[in-house]
Write a protein that holds these residues in place. Structure first.
Motif, PDB file in Angstrom:
ATOM      1  N   HIS A 122       0.693  -0.879   0.079  1.00 53.14           N
ATOM      2  CA  HIS A 122       0.146   0.442  -0.403  1.00 53.14           C
ATOM      3  C   HIS A 122       0.841   1.319   0.062  1.00 53.14           C
ATOM      4  CE1 HIS A 122      -3.053  -2.316   0.263  1.00 53.14           C
ATOM      5  NE2 HIS A 122      -2.836  -2.611   1.566  1.00 53.14           N
ATOM      6  N   ALA A 123       1.762   0.964  -0.411  1.00 50.29           N
ATOM      7  CA  ALA A 123       3.547   2.260   0.177  1.00 50.29           C
ATOM      8  C   ALA A 123       2.406   3.003  -0.604  1.00 50.29           C
ATOM      9  CB  ALA A 123       4.363   1.889  -0.596  1.00 50.29           C
ATOM     10  N   ASP A 124       2.344   3.294  -1.993  1.00 49.46           N
ATOM     11  CA  ASP A 124       1.204   4.165  -2.517  1.00 49.46           C
ATOM     12  C   ASP A 124       0.329   5.092  -2.427  1.00 49.46           C
ATOM     13  OD1 ASP A 124       3.815   3.531  -4.306  1.00 49.46           O
ATOM     14  OD2 ASP A 124       3.169   2.907  -5.658  1.00 49.46           O
ATOM     15  N   LYS A 125      -0.277   4.392  -1.501  1.00 52.29           N
ATOM     16  CA  LYS A 125      -1.543   5.149  -1.749  1.00 52.29           C
ATOM     17  C   LYS A 125      -1.753   5.435  -0.424  1.00 52.29           C
ATOM     18  CE  LYS A 125      -3.859   1.049  -3.109  1.00 52.29           C
ATOM     19  NZ  LYS A 125      -3.587  -0.806  -2.208  1.00 52.29           N
ATOM     20  N   PRO A 126      -2.628   6.823  -0.743  1.00 55.26           N
ATOM     21  CA  PRO A 126      -2.972   8.152  -0.170  1.00 55.26           C
ATOM     22  C   PRO A 126      -3.294   7.947   1.389  1.00 55.26           C
ATOM     23  CG  PRO A 126      -4.688   7.758  -1.162  1.00 55.26           C
ATOM     24  CD  PRO A 126      -4.218   6.618  -1.873  1.00 55.26           C
ATOM     25  N   PHE A 127      -3.490   6.650   1.680  1.00 52.68           N
ATOM     26  CA  PHE A 127      -3.927   6.436   3.171  1.00 52.68           C
ATOM     27  C   PHE A 127      -2.453   5.649   3.974  1.00 52.68           C
ATOM     28  CE2 PHE A 127      -5.711   3.048   0.955  1.00 52.68           C
ATOM     29  CZ  PHE A 127      -5.010   1.733   1.291  1.00 52.68           C
ATOM     30  N   PHE A 128      -1.161   5.833   2.881  1.00 49.45           N
ATOM     31  CA  PHE A 128      -0.396   5.191   4.012  1.00 49.45           C
ATOM     32  C   PHE A 128       0.248   4.807   4.711  1.00 49.45           C
ATOM     33  CE2 PHE A 128       4.662   3.610   3.451  1.00 49.45           C
ATOM     34  CZ  PHE A 128       3.499   2.265   3.638  1.00 49.45           C
ATOM     35  N   GLY A 129       0.276   6.670   5.062  1.00 51.01           N
ATOM     36  CA  GLY A 129       1.257   7.671   6.480  1.00 51.01           C
ATOM     37  C   GLY A 129       0.549   7.493   7.469  1.00 51.01           C
ATOM     38  N   GLU A 130      -0.785   7.748   7.013  1.00 52.10           N
ATOM     39  CA  GLU A 130      -2.301   7.464   8.647  1.00 52.10           C
ATOM     40  C   GLU A 130      -2.264   5.617   8.740  1.00 52.10           C
ATOM     41  OE1 GLU A 130      -7.234   7.261   8.639  1.00 52.10           O
ATOM     42  OE2 GLU A 130      -6.153   8.965   6.794  1.00 52.10           O
ATOM     43  N   LEU A 131      -1.821   4.940   8.069  1.00 51.68           N
ATOM     44  CA  LEU A 131      -2.233   3.082   7.766  1.00 51.68           C
ATOM     45  C   LEU A 131      -1.071   3.248   8.795  1.00 51.68           C
ATOM     46  CD1 LEU A 131      -3.663   0.228   7.434  1.00 51.68           C
ATOM     47  CD2 LEU A 131      -2.228   0.828   5.535  1.00 51.68           C
ATOM     48  N   THR A 132       0.397   3.487   8.672  1.00 53.01           N
ATOM     49  CA  THR A 132       1.005   3.476   9.517  1.00 53.01           C
ATOM     50  C   THR A 132       1.268   3.812  10.829  1.00 53.01           C
ATOM     51  OG1 THR A 132       2.686   4.897   8.002  1.00 53.01           O
ATOM     52  CG2 THR A 132       2.973   2.263   7.595  1.00 53.01           C
ATOM     53  N   ASP A 133       0.724   5.218  11.083  1.00 59.30           N
ATOM     54  CA  ASP A 133       1.593   6.291  12.066  1.00 59.30           C
ATOM     55  C   ASP A 133      -0.116   5.029  13.234  1.00 59.30           C
ATOM     56  OD1 ASP A 133       2.696   7.869  11.473  1.00 59.30           O
ATOM     57  OD2 ASP A 133       0.964   8.963  10.691  1.00 59.30           O
TER      58      ASP A 133
END
Ligand code: DAT
Ligand code: MG
Length: 148
Positions: free
Chosen positions: A52-63
């Motif tokens: 999912h690294a390219d998805k817009p929600f990636f940062g939110e997901l890993t946070d």
């Protein structure tokens, strides 16, 4: 026997749903092969959710997944990968059937209680990532002869 990787996410741990999750998979007839309460590092989160690294929600997901303890597990049984996905329910709780974990306990796509491997390949990859090889305990469960 087939194995899968399941993980109660930080929201599920904080809401006291570890027992509920374990109970459902136990009652279904699956066998717990490994489990640990842990905090996921940023590095592990990025590897685990690499697809999912390219998805817009990636940062939110890993946070989110690194925001508190998770309960990581290896479960074993016939068709456990596919069956566990059915028991989890659809990714979006609004689309998850009642009777599934996400359908019964989730409200938003981000905080959806549980992670489960989506294929045999990802199960092997995720088990190795979180537990390493040979972490699954091999033991005989007396109920097995009544399940199989
Ligand atoms: P699943 O967890 O059902 O395998 P996935 O692999 O497509 O779903 O996505 C991984 C997680 O990322 C998911 O559990 C919640 C989050 N996610 C997925 N789609 C999202 C979206 N559109 N917006 C925000 N978060 C999302
Ligand atoms: Mg997935």
């Amino acid at each position: 026997m087939e194995k899968t990787f399941l993980m109660v996410k930080p929201d599920g741990v904080q809401r006291g749903l570890i027992g509920e999750v374990i109970s459902r998979f136990e009652r279904k007839g699956f066998k717990l092969a490994a489990a640990k309460l842990m905090v996921i590092s940023d590095d592990l989160a990025k590897k685990h959710y690499g697809e999912h690294a390219d998805k817009p929600f990636f940062g939110e997901l890993t946070d989110f997944i690194t925001s508190g303890p998770v309960f990581a597990m290896i479960w074993e049984g016939e068709d456990v990968v596919k069956t566990a996905r059915h028991m989890m329910g659809a990714t979006k709780p609004s689309e998850a059937d009642l009777g599934t974990l996400r359908g019964d306990f989730g409200l938003t796509v981000g905080k959806n209680i549980i992670h489960g491997s989506d294929s045999l390949e990802s199960a092997e990859r995720e088990i190795n990532l979180f537990f390493g090889e040979d972490a699954a305990l091999e033991y005989k469960k007396s109920s097995d002869e009544w399940v199989y």
